[in-house]
Write a protein that holds these residues in place. Structure first.
Motif, mmCIF file in Angstrom:
data_model
loop_
_atom_site.group_PDB
_atom_site.id
_atom_site.type_symbol
_atom_site.label_atom_id
_atom_site.label_comp_id
_atom_site.label_asym_id
_atom_site.label_seq_id
_atom_site.Cartn_x
_atom_site.Cartn_y
_atom_site.Cartn_z
ATOM 1 N N VAL A 397 0.856 -1.187 0.000
ATOM 2 C CA VAL A 397 0.000 0.000 0.000
ATOM 3 C C VAL A 397 0.889 1.233 0.000
ATOM 4 O O VAL A 397 1.768 1.381 0.862
ATOM 5 N N THR A 399 0.914 4.960 0.868
ATOM 6 C CA THR A 399 0.049 5.860 1.637
ATOM 7 C C THR A 399 0.859 6.835 2.478
ATOM 8 O O THR A 399 1.988 6.540 2.892
ATOM 9 N N TYR A 404 -4.154 3.168 8.098
ATOM 10 C CA TYR A 404 -5.138 2.417 7.305
ATOM 11 C C TYR A 404 -4.590 1.053 6.912
ATOM 12 O O TYR A 404 -5.323 0.058 6.894
ATOM 13 N N VAL A 412 3.320 -1.111 3.992
ATOM 14 C CA VAL A 412 3.691 -0.079 3.019
ATOM 15 C C VAL A 412 5.158 -0.288 2.647
ATOM 16 O O VAL A 412 5.907 -0.941 3.390
ATOM 17 N N ILE A 446 -3.385 2.771 -3.390
ATOM 18 C CA ILE A 446 -2.833 4.068 -2.988
ATOM 19 C C ILE A 446 -3.874 4.760 -2.117
ATOM 20 O O ILE A 446 -5.051 4.866 -2.516
ATOM 21 N N ILE A 447 -3.447 5.199 -0.933
ATOM 22 C CA ILE A 447 -4.344 5.907 -0.015
ATOM 23 C C ILE A 447 -3.706 7.249 0.316
ATOM 24 O O ILE A 447 -2.605 7.301 0.874
ATOM 25 N N LEU A 448 -4.392 8.318 -0.012
ATOM 26 C CA LEU A 448 -3.891 9.670 0.270
ATOM 27 C C LEU A 448 -4.869 10.374 1.194
ATOM 28 O O LEU A 448 -6.060 10.503 0.876
ATOM 29 N N THR A 449 -4.376 10.818 2.346
ATOM 30 C CA THR A 449 -5.254 11.514 3.297
ATOM 31 C C THR A 449 -4.617 12.776 3.883
ATOM 32 O O THR A 449 -5.319 13.628 4.403
ATOM 33 N N THR A 452 -2.245 14.960 0.219
ATOM 34 C CA THR A 452 -2.909 14.809 -1.070
ATOM 35 C C THR A 452 -2.661 16.002 -1.996
ATOM 36 O O THR A 452 -2.310 15.838 -3.171
ATOM 37 N N GLU A 480 -8.972 13.415 0.431
ATOM 38 C CA GLU A 480 -8.756 12.015 0.778
ATOM 39 C C GLU A 480 -9.179 11.169 -0.422
ATOM 40 O O GLU A 480 -10.326 11.231 -0.859
ATOM 41 N N HIS A 482 -8.585 7.340 -2.861
ATOM 42 C CA HIS A 482 -8.194 5.928 -2.882
ATOM 43 C C HIS A 482 -8.097 5.472 -4.331
ATOM 44 O O HIS A 482 -8.964 5.760 -5.159
#
Length: 486
Positions: A397, A399, A404, A412, A446-449, A452, A480, A482
Motif C-alpha cells: 500500500v 500511503t 489504514y 507499506v 494508494i491511499i492519500l489523506t 494529497t 482524501e 483511494h
C-alpha cells in the motif's frame, strides 16, 4: 520477606495505575482510530521490522531503534492490535509515574509525593500520551528510572545502582534523543551527592570513579545498541532530517513562545505552585531541588529554540513543574502547620495571611483554567471500507497515513513507513523518490489523506498514478483519495 512484600506491593501499585487508566480510557484505547499520525508511523515500522526488514537500510527511520524493536516483539507476543500497542505505552507510563513518586518521596515524603504525582497524572494530555503509540513517554520513563537508580545510589552508594542508572539513560536515548540534556544535569547531581563526603582526597577519587562508571555504562550500552542496529551509519536519517527544517511562520509550531504558552495554559495552577517551590529551593537553600530546577530551566531554553515544537514535548516541562510543585506544597503545608497552634482557638492571623493568600490564588487559577483538549485523527469509514474491499488482492500500500494499512494487516514500502511533516518539510522525501517507489513496488492500493494536495501538485507523479491506477473514492473536498492498480 519484608523486601519481597515491598516488591509485591510496588508491582501491585503499578498494576493498579494501569487498571485505573484502562478503566478511565478504555473506549479511547480501543475505539480511537488514531491519536496522532506518529502512531501509524511507529506501528508500521514495527510491523515491517517483524517481517524481516532492517531499520535504516530498508525502513526509513529518523528515530533511534529501540522502541521499534520492543513494539515489534510486543505485537508478535500479544497480537497486532491497537489496544496491545497502546497498552505497551501505558506500561512505560506506569514506570514513569512510579519512579516519579519514589523520587519525590525520597526528597519530601509521602504527602508531597502523592500530590506531585497527582499533578503529573492530570497535567495537560499526560493520560492521552500514556495511551498513544508514541516514543516520548517510553523515553522519559527510562530517564526517570535512571534518576530513580541515582537516588538509590545516594542512599547506599552501591555502584550497581550507578551502572543501572547509566544503562537506563542509554536505553532512554535509544528510544528518543530528547533526554540527552539530562546527562550534564545528572553529573551535577552526582557532584552534589559526593560533596557531603568530608575527606577531600577520598571524595575526589570516589567522585571520579563514580562519574567514570556512570559514563562508561551510558556510553557502552548506547554504543552496543547503535552498532547492533546499524544506527551510526545512517546519520542522514537520524540527524539531518531534524536539522534541516526550514521555518514556516504560517505554522503555529514554529512560533515557540506562542506554542509554549498554548501547551502550558492548562497547567497554570501547577506552574504557580512550582513557582512557590522554586522560591523555597532558592531561599531555603534546598540542594535536593537542584535537579528539577535545572531540568525545567534547561528544557525551557531548548524548547524556546527547537523548531518545530510539538505538543508531545510537553512532558519535558510537566515533569519538572510537578516535581517543583512538590516543594511548593511542602512549603505551604509547613507554613500552615507551624502557624496553626494545637489549640485551634488561637490562630496567628499575621503569619497565616501569606499561605492563605497563595491558596486563594491557586483556587482562582484552577477555576479560570479551562480544559485544553486535543482532537484525534478521524477515520474515514468509506475509505476504510475501500481498503478492506481490495485487501485480499493487496501486498503493498502506498500511503501517507499507514494506520489504514495497519488496521487491515497490510504493509507499506519501507522507504515510506514514515511520511511525516518533518520529512516533507525538509524535502528529505521528494516527488521523484515517491515516483521511484511506485515503480519499484507497484503497490496495489494508494491511499492519500494527509499530503494529497502536495502530491497532486506534481505532474509526473499524477500522470503515473492516472495511467496505472483507477480512482475508487474521493471525498467532497478531494483531500482524501483511494486508488487501485489497473
Amino acid at each position: 520477606m519484608p523486601k519481597l512484600k515491598n516488591i509485591v506491593l510496588q508491582l501491585f501499585l503499578i498494576l493498579l495505575f494501569i487498571s485505573l487508566v484502562i478503566a478511565m480510557r478504555f473506549e479511547p484505547m480501543t475505539q480511537t482510530f488514531q491519536f496522532d499520525y506518529d502512531e501509524g508511523f511507529n506501528l508500521m515500522k514495527a510491523v515491517l521490522y517483524s517481517k524481516g526488514f532492517s531499520l535504516y537500510s530498508q525502513i526509513w527511520n529518523d528515530q533511534p531503534p529501540l522502541f521499534t524493536v520492543i513494539l515489534s516483539k510486543w505485537l508478535n507476543l500479544f497480537d497486532h492490535s491497537i489496544f496491545a500497542a497502546r497498552l505497551l505505552t501505558l506500561l512505560f507510563s506506569a514506570i514513569l509515574i512510579w519512579c516519579f513518586y519514589q523520587i519525590v518521596f525520597f526528597e519530601l515524603g509521602h504527602l508531597a509525593a502523592i500530590v506531585a504525582t497527582f499533578f503529573l497524572f492530570t497535567s495537560w494530555l499526560y493520560i492521552r500520551l500514556s495511551i498513544s503509540v508514541m516514543i516520548g513517554i517510553p523515553s522519559l520513563a527510562l530517564a526517570m528510572l535512571a534518576i530513580y537508580c541515582l537516588y538509590r545510589y545516594k542512599q547506599t552508594y552501591y555502584q550497581f545502582y550507578l551502572i543501572l542508572s547509566g544503562g537506563c539513560l542509554a536505553l532512554s536515548l535509544q528510544i528518543k534523543l530528547f533526554t540527552v540534556f539530562l546527562i550534564p544535569l545528572i553529573l551535577l547531581q552526582l557532584l552534589a551527592f559526593h560533596s557531603k563526603i568530608k575527606e577531600i582526597k577520598t571524595n575526589r577519587l570516589f567522585l571520579l570513579k563514580s562519574i567514570s562508571l556512570w559514563l562508561i555504562s551510558l556510553g557502552l550500552i548506547y554504543s552496543l545498541i547503535g552498532v547492533f542496529y546499524q544506527q551510526f551509519w545512517n546519520q542522514e536519517q537520524l540527524l539531518l532530517t531534524h536539522l534541516k527544517q526550514p521555518p514556516d511562520p504560517k505554522v503555529e509550531n514554529f512560533n515557540n513562545l506562542q506554542y509554549l504558552n498554548y501547551m502550558s495554559h492548562q497547567d497554570y495552577d501547577y506552574i504557580f505552585i512550582a513557582g512557590i517551590g522554586i522560591w523555597a529551593i532558592i531561599f531555603q537553600k534546598k540542594k535536593n531541588g537542584l535537579l528539577p530546577l535545572t531540568w525545567l530551566f534547561t528544557a525551557t531554553l531548548i524548547l524556546l529554540k527547537h523548531q518545530p515544537l510539538w505538543y508531545h514535548y510537553y512532558p519535558l516541562l510537566a515533569i519538572p513543574i510537578c516535581w517543583l510543585a512538590a516543594y511548593g506544597v511542602t512549603l505551604l503545608y509547613n507554613l500552615f502547620s507551624q502557624n496553626l497552634q494545637k489549640n485551634f482557638s488561637i490562630i496567628n492571623i499575621k503569619k497565616i495571611v501569606l499561605p492563605a493568600s497563595l491558596v486563594v490564588i491557586l483556587i482562582g487559577l484552577i477555576i479560570i483554567t479551562h480544559p485544553n483538549p486535543r482532537g484525534s485523527v478521524p477515520k474515514n469509514l468509506k475509505l476504510m471500507q475501500m481498503v478492506m474491499k481490495y485487501k485480499n488482492l493487496t501486498h503493498w500500500v502506498f500511503t501517507d497515513n499507514p494506520m489504514y494499512a495497519f488496521y487491515n494487516d497490510l504493509i507499506v514500502p519501507p522507504e515510506i513507513a514514515v511520511m511525516s511533516y518533518k520529512r516533507i518539510n525538509s524535502r528529505d522525501l521528494t516527488f521523484r523518490e515517491m515516483l521511484a517507489i511506485l515503480n519499484k513496488y507497484h503497490p496495489e492500493q494508494i491511499i492519500l489523506t494527509r499530503w494529497t494536495t502536495q502530491i497532486k501538485s506534481d505532474k509526473n507523479l499524477m500522470d503515473y498514478i492516472n495511467n496505472h491506477y483507477s480512482m475508487t473514492y474521493t471525498n467532497s473536498t478531494k483531500t482524501e483519495e483511494h486508488y487501485v492498480l489497473k
